[in-house]
Scaffold this motif. Structure first.
Motif, PDB file in Angstrom:
ATOM      1  N   PRO A 243     -15.838   3.843   1.589  1.00 23.57           N
ATOM      2  CA  PRO A 243     -14.108   3.525   1.724  1.00 23.57           C
ATOM      3  C   PRO A 243     -13.449   4.973   1.503  1.00 23.57           C
ATOM      4  CG  PRO A 243     -15.074   1.919   0.468  1.00 23.57           C
ATOM      5  CD  PRO A 243     -16.188   3.084   0.472  1.00 23.57           C
ATOM      6  N   VAL A 244     -12.483   5.207   2.495  1.00 20.50           N
ATOM      7  CA  VAL A 244     -11.443   6.197   2.456  1.00 20.50           C
ATOM      8  C   VAL A 244     -10.053   5.710   2.505  1.00 20.50           C
ATOM      9  CG1 VAL A 244     -10.613   8.433   3.284  1.00 20.50           C
ATOM     10  CG2 VAL A 244     -13.242   7.942   3.333  1.00 20.50           C
ATOM     11  N   PHE A 245      -9.190   6.062   1.656  1.00 16.95           N
ATOM     12  CA  PHE A 245      -8.072   5.372   1.709  1.00 16.95           C
ATOM     13  C   PHE A 245      -6.640   6.292   2.139  1.00 16.95           C
ATOM     14  CE2 PHE A 245     -10.403   3.414  -1.528  1.00 16.95           C
ATOM     15  CZ  PHE A 245     -10.470   2.161  -1.150  1.00 16.95           C
ATOM     16  N   PRO A 276       1.824  10.298  11.202  1.00 13.96           N
ATOM     17  CA  PRO A 276       1.373  11.122   9.985  1.00 13.96           C
ATOM     18  C   PRO A 276       0.244  10.249   9.102  1.00 13.96           C
ATOM     19  CG  PRO A 276       3.589  11.290  10.486  1.00 13.96           C
ATOM     20  CD  PRO A 276       3.009  10.189  11.598  1.00 13.96           C
ATOM     21  N   LEU A 277      -0.659  10.988   8.468  1.00 13.27           N
ATOM     22  CA  LEU A 277      -1.476  10.195   8.002  1.00 13.27           C
ATOM     23  C   LEU A 277      -1.946  11.151   6.713  1.00 13.27           C
ATOM     24  CD1 LEU A 277      -4.524   8.826  10.051  1.00 13.27           C
ATOM     25  CD2 LEU A 277      -3.160   7.477   8.633  1.00 13.27           C
ATOM     26  N   ILE A 278      -1.623  10.192   5.351  1.00 15.00           N
ATOM     27  CA  ILE A 278      -2.023  11.243   4.269  1.00 15.00           C
ATOM     28  C   ILE A 278      -3.054  10.667   3.446  1.00 15.00           C
ATOM     29  CG2 ILE A 278      -0.865  12.184   2.002  1.00 15.00           C
ATOM     30  CD1 ILE A 278       1.704  12.207   3.424  1.00 15.00           C
ATOM     31  N   GLU A 279      -4.180  11.394   2.949  1.00 18.53           N
ATOM     32  CA  GLU A 279      -5.257  10.638   2.385  1.00 18.53           C
ATOM     33  C   GLU A 279      -4.860  10.536   0.867  1.00 18.53           C
ATOM     34  OE1 GLU A 279     -10.161  11.203   1.252  1.00 18.53           O
ATOM     35  OE2 GLU A 279      -9.132  12.755   2.550  1.00 18.53           O
ATOM     36  N   PRO A 283     -10.721   5.459  -6.223  1.00 15.77           N
ATOM     37  CA  PRO A 283     -11.431   5.227  -7.447  1.00 15.77           C
ATOM     38  C   PRO A 283     -12.841   5.946  -7.142  1.00 15.77           C
ATOM     39  CG  PRO A 283     -10.693   3.290  -6.792  1.00 15.77           C
ATOM     40  CD  PRO A 283     -10.364   4.264  -5.664  1.00 15.77           C
ATOM     41  N   ALA A 284     -13.632   6.167  -7.947  1.00 21.87           N
ATOM     42  CA  ALA A 284     -15.045   7.020  -7.806  1.00 21.87           C
ATOM     43  C   ALA A 284     -15.778   6.024  -6.910  1.00 21.87           C
ATOM     44  CB  ALA A 284     -15.876   6.800  -9.286  1.00 21.87           C
ATOM     45  N   LYS A 285     -16.409   6.800  -5.852  1.00 21.66           N
ATOM     46  CA  LYS A 285     -16.737   6.310  -4.599  1.00 21.66           C
ATOM     47  C   LYS A 285     -18.133   5.533  -5.033  1.00 21.66           C
ATOM     48  CE  LYS A 285     -15.964   9.739  -1.081  1.00 21.66           C
ATOM     49  NZ  LYS A 285     -14.985  10.343  -1.821  1.00 21.66           N
ATOM     50  N   SER A 286     -18.768   5.626  -6.167  1.00 22.27           N
ATOM     51  CA  SER A 286     -19.965   4.777  -6.712  1.00 22.27           C
ATOM     52  C   SER A 286     -19.545   3.330  -7.199  1.00 22.27           C
ATOM     53  CB  SER A 286     -20.479   5.455  -7.852  1.00 22.27           C
ATOM     54  OG  SER A 286     -19.859   5.581  -8.987  1.00 22.27           O
ATOM     55  N   GLU A 287     -18.197   3.226  -7.263  1.00 20.34           N
ATOM     56  CA  GLU A 287     -17.825   2.119  -7.728  1.00 20.34           C
ATOM     57  C   GLU A 287     -17.152   1.192  -6.840  1.00 20.34           C
ATOM     58  OE1 GLU A 287     -14.844   3.021 -10.613  1.00 20.34           O
ATOM     59  OE2 GLU A 287     -15.996   3.896 -12.048  1.00 20.34           O
ATOM     60  N   LEU A 288     -17.088   1.643  -5.495  1.00 26.73           N
ATOM     61  CA  LEU A 288     -16.633   0.998  -4.396  1.00 26.73           C
ATOM     62  C   LEU A 288     -17.478   0.134  -3.601  1.00 26.73           C
ATOM     63  CD1 LEU A 288     -14.286   3.544  -3.077  1.00 26.73           C
ATOM     64  CD2 LEU A 288     -13.338   1.725  -4.159  1.00 26.73           C
ATOM     65  N   ASN A 289     -17.121  -0.792  -2.952  1.00 24.61           N
ATOM     66  CA  ASN A 289     -17.778  -1.419  -1.747  1.00 24.61           C
ATOM     67  C   ASN A 289     -16.923  -1.936  -0.616  1.00 24.61           C
ATOM     68  OD1 ASN A 289     -16.736  -4.314  -1.855  1.00 24.61           O
ATOM     69  ND2 ASN A 289     -17.600  -4.383  -3.876  1.00 24.61           N
ATOM     70  N   LEU A 290     -17.422  -2.180   0.578  1.00 25.43           N
ATOM     71  CA  LEU A 290     -16.617  -2.561   1.667  1.00 25.43           C
ATOM     72  C   LEU A 290     -15.470  -3.159   1.651  1.00 25.43           C
ATOM     73  CD1 LEU A 290     -19.432  -2.214   4.366  1.00 25.43           C
ATOM     74  CD2 LEU A 290     -17.835  -0.329   3.712  1.00 25.43           C
ATOM     75  N   TRP A 333     -12.313   3.678   7.093  1.00 19.95           N
ATOM     76  CA  TRP A 333     -10.957   4.065   6.884  1.00 19.95           C
ATOM     77  C   TRP A 333     -10.079   2.626   6.552  1.00 19.95           C
ATOM     78  CZ3 TRP A 333      -8.625   8.343  10.351  1.00 19.95           C
ATOM     79  CH2 TRP A 333      -9.048   9.648  10.145  1.00 19.95           C
ATOM     80  N   GLN A 334      -9.332   2.889   5.444  1.00 16.33           N
ATOM     81  CA  GLN A 334      -8.449   1.768   5.180  1.00 16.33           C
ATOM     82  C   GLN A 334      -6.939   2.418   5.201  1.00 16.33           C
ATOM     83  OE1 GLN A 334      -9.526  -1.366   2.443  1.00 16.33           O
ATOM     84  NE2 GLN A 334     -11.590  -0.435   2.002  1.00 16.33           N
ATOM     85  N   ILE A 335      -5.997   1.913   6.094  1.00 17.79           N
ATOM     86  CA  ILE A 335      -4.817   2.611   6.293  1.00 17.79           C
ATOM     87  C   ILE A 335      -3.730   1.460   5.562  1.00 17.79           C
ATOM     88  CG2 ILE A 335      -3.493   3.754   7.553  1.00 17.79           C
ATOM     89  CD1 ILE A 335      -5.968   4.503   9.408  1.00 17.79           C
ATOM     90  N   GLU A 336      -2.916   1.829   5.016  1.00 12.61           N
ATOM     91  CA  GLU A 336      -1.830   1.081   4.697  1.00 12.61           C
ATOM     92  C   GLU A 336      -0.446   1.767   5.358  1.00 12.61           C
ATOM     93  OE1 GLU A 336       0.846  -0.834   0.880  1.00 12.61           O
ATOM     94  OE2 GLU A 336      -0.570   0.907   0.341  1.00 12.61           O
ATOM     95  N   LEU A 337       0.347   1.165   5.985  1.00 11.40           N
ATOM     96  CA  LEU A 337       1.377   1.632   6.707  1.00 11.40           C
ATOM     97  C   LEU A 337       3.075   1.402   6.066  1.00 11.40           C
ATOM     98  CD1 LEU A 337       0.517   0.439  10.410  1.00 11.40           C
ATOM     99  CD2 LEU A 337       0.288   2.726   9.246  1.00 11.40           C
ATOM    100  N   LEU A 338       3.659   2.382   6.365  1.00 14.09           N
ATOM    101  CA  LEU A 338       5.046   2.264   5.914  1.00 14.09           C
ATOM    102  C   LEU A 338       5.989   2.782   7.021  1.00 14.09           C
ATOM    103  CD1 LEU A 338       6.737   1.763   3.398  1.00 14.09           C
ATOM    104  CD2 LEU A 338       6.766   4.182   2.786  1.00 14.09           C
TER     105      LEU A 338
END
Length: 384
Positions: A243-245, A276-279, A283-290, A333-338
């Motif tokens: 995941p990338v936020f 416009p997108l800002i990464e 959290p640590a990648k090893s702690e994430l799941n989909l 990619w997980q994208i939150e919009l404003l």
């Protein structure tokens, strides 16, 4: 040539190979799919189809194929096209390095082959972005050279025919299946032979819900005979994409123009336009799941992210958007919009960014990758 016996694979005698070719090609002659790239012998058109078909379904490719050849009908057209044009005709297909490499190969043909498609397997293999599979497909289909085209479908069929105990997902094992095909391929109809195996592997012997009892070559299949169809092919499970936020910003002005930015970074989606997108930090990648999402940022922090990066004064709105998600082969990619509104007088270009105000009716002039298309769809949901 590779000694297949050293890998525990015993090829058939000549008589059985001849019988196998006949059974496969007789089935193909009756059941082959009517596809637009099978109605031409033009190597350029065949090349376009083969590159598009990599990691993409046939029904998805057909309209892209027809549109591509309409917009870029010759090698010279592709070689000379601006980047925005080639990205636009490929928009939505993904794996955009493919079309960039195609343009480099077209330029190579113009400079090294007088604008003509090379006719030998070695020369075709020398082109940018063309590997053994694509070179084999073009060589056999366009020029009737006895060159194997070994893709996942072909390896799946061969694994079951000979109970091959090697992982088809490992690139180092491809040479085994290449050597098998060099023995099996029909020298009189190499293109049809390659395409017949592809058709068989994509339908009757598909990865999910195969119908081995319907196979025209089941009598040749060791896995069918021994009841081991569920074991083959051997293929290790893929790693899950990480995941990338991102924080996305839907910014528009009083003229109903939207702020879009060109991605000038090398790599994923380079050259495409988007909101416009800002990464965001994650959290640590090893702690994430989909199924995990980034920790909610305070609204003021989101505003500060944009202000710091773009220096534009924005009147922020309290809109609520669905989370935008898009899965690439190795990233999710997980994208939150404003959403925000600005007055045109407040807008001043950022020196280090390529950004524009664009009306929705002009979006078609700019290449948008899938994440941008999904962000636009998410924005439209709040308008309905």
């Amino acid at each position: 040539m590779l000694n297949l016996k050293e890998y525990g694979i015993e090829m058939w005698p000549k008589e059985k190979i001849v019988a196998f070719r006949k059974a496969l090609l007789d089935w193909y002659d009756t059941n082959k799919r009517d596809l637009p790239w099978r109605r031409t012998s033009d190597p350029y058109a065949i090349w376009v189809s083969e590159i598009m078909l990599q990691q993409t379904r046939v029904d998805t490719v057909i309209p892209y194929y027809e549109s591509f050849l309409y917009r870029l009908p010759t090698i010279q057209d592709l070689a000379q096209a601006p980047e925005d044009v080639i990205l636009k005709v490929w928009e939505g297909l993904g794996y955009y390095s493919r079309v960039r490499n195609m343009q480099k190969a077209a330029q190579q043909m113009v400079s090294e082959f007088n604008g003509q498609f090379p006719r030998t397997h070695e020369e075709i293999l020398s082109l940018k972005g063309i590997g053994p599979y694509t070179a084999g497909a073009i060589s056999s289909i366009a020029f009737h050279l006895a060159q194997p085209a070994v893709d996942g479908n072909v390896m799946r069929v061969l694994s079951r025919l000979f109970e091959v105990d090697y992982d088809i997902g490992l690139p180092t094992n491809r040479k085994i299946f290449q050597a098998m095909m060099e023995v099996l391929i029909d020298p009189e109809r190499p293109g049809d032979f390659n395409q017949a195996l592809m058709d068989l592997g994509s339908d009757i012997e598909s990865p999910l819900n195969p119908r081995p009892e319907d196979s025209p070559v089941k009598e040749f299949s060791a896995a069918f005979r021994n009841g081991t169809m569920d074991k083959y092919p051997i293929k290790a499970a893929k790693k899950k994409p990480l995941p990338v936020f991102y924080q996305g910003f839907v910014i528009h002005n009083e003229k109903n123009q939207f702020l879009i930015e060109k991605n000038q970074k090398a790599g994923l989606l380079s050259g495409f336009w988007s909101f416009p997108l800002i990464e965001r930090s994650e959290p640590a990648k090893s702690e994430l799941n989909l199924f995990e999402v980034a920790e909610e940022l305070p609204i003021e922090s989101k505003k500060e992210l944009f202000q710091k990066e773009y220096g534009i004064e924005v009147l922020w709105k309290e809109s609520s958007f669905p989370m935008v998600q898009h899965i690439f082969s190795h990233r999710k990619w997980q994208i939150e919009l404003l959403e925000g509104v600005v007055k045109e007088a407040d807008f001043s270009p950022c020196a280090d960014k390529e950004i524009l105000w664009v009306c929705p009716e002009d979006f078609h002039l700019y290449p948008f990758a899938k994440p941008q298309q999904k962000m636009w769809e998410a924005f439209q949901t709040i308008l309905n």
